[in-house]
Enzyme design. Structure first.
Site, PDB file in Angstrom:
ATOM      1  N   HIS A   1       0.819  -1.215   0.000  1.00 34.83           N
ATOM      2  CA  HIS A   1       0.000   0.000   0.000  1.00 34.83           C
ATOM      3  C   HIS A   1       0.855   1.268   0.000  1.00 34.83           C
ATOM      4  O   HIS A   1       0.381   2.327  -0.368  1.00 34.83           O
ATOM      5  CB  HIS A   1      -1.063  -0.005   1.113  1.00 34.83           C
ATOM      6  CG  HIS A   1      -0.598   0.371   2.490  1.00 34.83           C
ATOM      7  ND1 HIS A   1      -0.306  -0.550   3.476  1.00 34.83           N
ATOM      8  CD2 HIS A   1      -0.415   1.572   3.069  1.00 34.83           C
ATOM      9  CE1 HIS A   1       0.047   0.069   4.580  1.00 34.83           C
ATOM     10  NE2 HIS A   1      -0.012   1.363   4.369  1.00 34.83           N
TER      11      HIS A   1
ATOM     12  N   ASP B   1       0.854  -7.672   2.369  1.00 37.12           N
ATOM     13  CA  ASP B   1       1.037  -6.254   2.051  1.00 37.12           C
ATOM     14  C   ASP B   1       2.527  -5.886   1.923  1.00 37.12           C
ATOM     15  O   ASP B   1       3.074  -5.184   2.768  1.00 37.12           O
ATOM     16  CB  ASP B   1       0.353  -5.410   3.135  1.00 37.12           C
ATOM     17  CG  ASP B   1       0.148  -3.961   2.721  1.00 37.12           C
ATOM     18  OD1 ASP B   1       0.778  -3.530   1.740  1.00 37.12           O
ATOM     19  OD2 ASP B   1      -0.623  -3.261   3.397  1.00 37.12           O
TER      20      ASP B   1
ATOM     21  N   SER C   1       3.936   2.038   8.621  1.00 38.08           N
ATOM     22  CA  SER C   1       3.709   1.118   7.520  1.00 38.08           C
ATOM     23  C   SER C   1       5.028   0.843   6.831  1.00 38.08           C
ATOM     24  O   SER C   1       5.754   1.771   6.488  1.00 38.08           O
ATOM     25  CB  SER C   1       2.749   1.723   6.509  1.00 38.08           C
ATOM     26  OG  SER C   1       1.442   1.468   6.910  1.00 38.08           O
TER      27      SER C   1
END
Ligand code: ARG
Ligand code: GLU
Length: 715
Positions: A92, A220, A650
């Protein structure tokens, strides 16, 4: 002055009791600065099981783990996983980049992408990887003199560091609301190429439905490579740049994780607000969040209905929907979490104790006695303005896309009318914003959002709403359905926007524009924002920040037996905890690990969130997991642990007791998103992709096992 932070460890005073405790220690709240680990955290980290030293994590001169961690692009973390510049981050985080290399004929998002050799790696304009080479406490220097204007000191300190380290880029950041200043020396690499990404069916599996959720089955991750010039220095993109040989890269542990294992997350958390008074947390969870959630509920419901009805709308709106729903879901979790963990009550109890202690020392009371009340007073004062701002931002900048575009057209036209722009410049500016609006646009959806949101705006803001729009509403009997039909179907919107034609005359465009309702509404909202809302917010926020600074100082002095960590501010931090499940609601206990079984359970053929490519499905069903299985012989996919993280983390590596990579952070469980305001070990969990799943996808699914040859993998 506030120099106590450097001088005395009293403020940070922390008992070494922990040394005598065992592995039973609970996880620890906080995002800690690597340069203070020795003073604040080392004993505890070791007591929790860490086997490396804090010098291995951060050392100014020596290659240490810090040299393997980067800021990826503008808001994520990444890490070096090979001696040849291989960089790992989230899918992402790389999403926009992967999208930019995609076309209808060659859709890398849905197919995935793997470069077979360096010549196939894809270059990316504007993408960077930033290493942190040094951090130093410069509080004394920044706050010296009568520091009315800190910027003079700050510039002087930056110049001094720049001179002794010409190769680095410096930045000075305030911590603890300006009670401490730290200089950060960075090395920025600007040639970062895309090496590989799994298809979205893996990298984004579960999409918005599973976002912020546990149990999770998303792979991810995406792989990039940092390039340098022939001397291994940062350089702009050039064909003959070579893979960067970083000072340090992470060893990957594919031996597996177990419940209770020590973990730490090393990365760049963006923003937290741990030191707000209870009152502001009340406002956030009882006013700001619910109001913004209500607006987004309406927008998302409108979009969802249309996306389900039309493939075309679904494709167009997938990424907008994801963006709007991401914060929406986080706020909902934050509200529930604060309520269920008695977050406000806990703050109030702390404030009660704060006031009790204040009174026990006259000099404390004299210095800090006013601050909490004053802070509460100003948070109350700014509330109506912040509400008005959020309504503006949610509706005029995002909820109704045409209002956002209209604001840009108004600015352009103003410049033109002031003689600052030629006719040609106006056209190209208008052309750009009109194309921007029309790209992935469904005017019917936007029209409905406009019709739904404007009455809500007026009703909720009441007296705070702009007079011009209130009277417009009266004149039209509050019939926003008709207003919206007129706005989206008049000559301006249909002929000049939706069917934009270069040959139109600027004057005609402007004349028509000014007759459109959207013009009237956007103008009213922006005027009101600029004259009545923003100036008050700025003025009050200045005072609030001063008070927060004093309050922060007071907390550290008065609760001097406690350790304080600074709020996240997108600087390098270490969080630590352990692999553990959680039980956020009655009768539910979440296991700490998910496996491929869950991927198959969630599979919905043809669904846009839970579809799986056939070859992947076959591979999972054939259970060809090679050496990547857990103790039960299943393929591990994700796991949770109690590391305190936030947005920006992230792509951060999760490391084990030896500092080896065991997982890739990408999310939190929504039950615990209130950790940005108020951490609670019972509910707060960060979510990571298991290193073994990443390696398995690369080797067995993508057939890119040659990348593994570059890595240091231990079993
Ligand atoms: N919740 C994660 C983080 O804030 C992932 C967001 C991207 N994924 C998505 N489905 N929107 O920001
Ligand atoms: N997905 C978040 C990010 O993009 C991390 C999740 C969180 O907020 O902890 O940084």
């Amino acid at each position: 002055m506030y120099l106590f932070l450097n001088r005395s460890s009293r403020v940070f005073g922390f008992s070494t009791l922990f040394v005598f405790m065992s592995y039973l220690l609970p996880a620890v709240e906080g995002m800690w600065l690597p340069i203070f680990l020795e003073k604040l955290n080392a004993d505890e980290m070791k007591a929790m099981g860490m086997r490396i030293s804090v010098d291995d994590i951060y050392h100014f001169q020596k290659a240490s783990l810090k040299d393997a961690i980067v800021i990826f692009g503008g808001g994520c973390t990444g890490e070096m996983i090979s001696p040849n510049g291989l960089l790992l981050t989230n899918h992402h985080c790389g999403y926009g980049i992967i999208q930019s290399h995609s076309s209808v004929e060659n859709d890398l998002l849905s197919k995935g992408f793997w470069a077979k050799n360096s010549s196939e790696e894809l270059k990316n304009d504007g993408l960077s990887a930033t290493f942190i080479r040094m951090m130093e406490d410069v509080t004394d220097k920044v706050l010296s003199g009568d520091n009315d204007d800190l910027s003079v000191n700050i510039l002087a300190v930056m110049a001094e560091y720049q001179e002794s380290h010409p190769d680095l880029t410096f930045e000075i950041k305030p911590f603890y609301y300006g009670n401490q200043y730290i200089i950060v020396g960075k090395e920025i690499f600007k040639d970062v190429r895309l090496v590989g990404a799994p298809p979205s069916a893996i990298g984004k599996y579960g999409s918005d439905t599973d976002n912020w959720m546990w149990p999770r089955h998303t792979g991810d991750f995406a792989v990039f490579r940092v390039y340098a010039d022939a001397n291994n220095n940062p350089a702009a993109y050039a064909v003959d740049n070579v893979p960067y040989r970083s000072r340090k890269h992470l060893t990957i542990n594919a031996g597996g994780v177990k419940e209770g294992d020590f973990t730490m997350v090393f990365g760049f958390p963006g923003r937290t607000q741990q030191y707000l008074p209870a009152r502001e947390i009340e406002y956030i969870t009882q006013v700001y969040n619910p109001e913004r959630i209500e607006i987004r509920d309406l927008v998302l419901a409108n979009l969802d209905r249309r996306m389900r009805a039309s493939d075309e709308v679904r494709i167009k709106y997938a990424s907008k929907y994801a963006r709007i729903s991401n914060a929406w879901k986080k706020w909902r979790g934050e509200n529930i979490g604060i309520r269920e963990s008695n977050g406000i009550e806990r703050k109030k109890n702390m404030e009660f104790e704060f006031r009790r202690r204040l009174l026990s020392k006259p000099e404390w009371n004299q210095k800090y006695g006013y601050v909490l009340d004053s802070l509460n007073f100003y948070y109350a004062r700014v509330l109506p303005f912040k509400r008005a701002y959020f309504y503006y931002a949610e509706i005029a900048n995002q909820g109704v896309e045409a209002l956002g575009a209209m604001q840009k057209w108004i600015k352009t036209v103003e410049k033109y009318e002031a003689g600052e722009m030629s006719e040609e410049e106006v056209w190209s500016a208008l052309d750009k914003t009109i194309k921007g609006l029309k790209k992935d646009y469904a005017p019917e959806a936007d029209q409905e959002s406009f019709a739904i949101l404007m009455p809500l705006y007026l009703r909720r803001l009441g007296d705070l709403a702009p007079y011009s729009i209130t009277s417009f509403d009266k004149k039209n009997n509050g019939d926003w359905k008709t207003i919206s039909e007129e706005a989206f179907n008049d000559k301006f919107f249909v002929d000049f926007v939706l069917n934009f034609d270069e040959k139109t005359k600027v004057k005609k465009f402007i004349k028509r524009m000014k007759k459109n309702h959207l013009y009237y509404v956007a103008n009213g909202m922006v005027d009101h924002l600029n004259t009545n809302v923003l100036p008050s917010i700025y003025r009050l926020n200045d005072i609030i920040n001063q008070h927060q600074k004093t309050y922060m100082e007071a907390l550290m002095v008065i609760f001097n037996e406690k350790r304080f960590y600074p709020d996240a501010n997108f600087t390098m931090r270490v969080s630590y905890g352990k692999v553990e499940g959680f039980a956020p609601v009655d009768a539910v206990k979440y296991h700490w690990q998910t496996t491929h079984k869950g991927i198959l359970e969630k599979y919905i053929p043809g669904d846009y969130e839970f579809n799986l490519p056939d070859p992947f499905l076959e591979l999972l069903r054939s259970e060809s997991f090679g050496r990547y299985v857990n103790e039960q012989g299943l393929l591990p996919v994700c796991f949770v642990a109690s590391n305190h993280t936030t947005g920006g983390n992230s792509g951060s590596p999760a490391l084990n007791a030896d500092g080896h990579f065991i997982g890739l952070n990408f999310d939190r469980a929504w039950e615990g998103t209130m950790s940005d305001l108020n951490y609670d070990i019972k509910r707060c969990r960060n979510i990571m992709v298991d290193a073994r799943y990443i390696l398995w996808v690369i080797e067995h699914y993508a057939g890119a096992g040659y990348l593994l040859d570059e890595m240091d993998i231990v079993w």
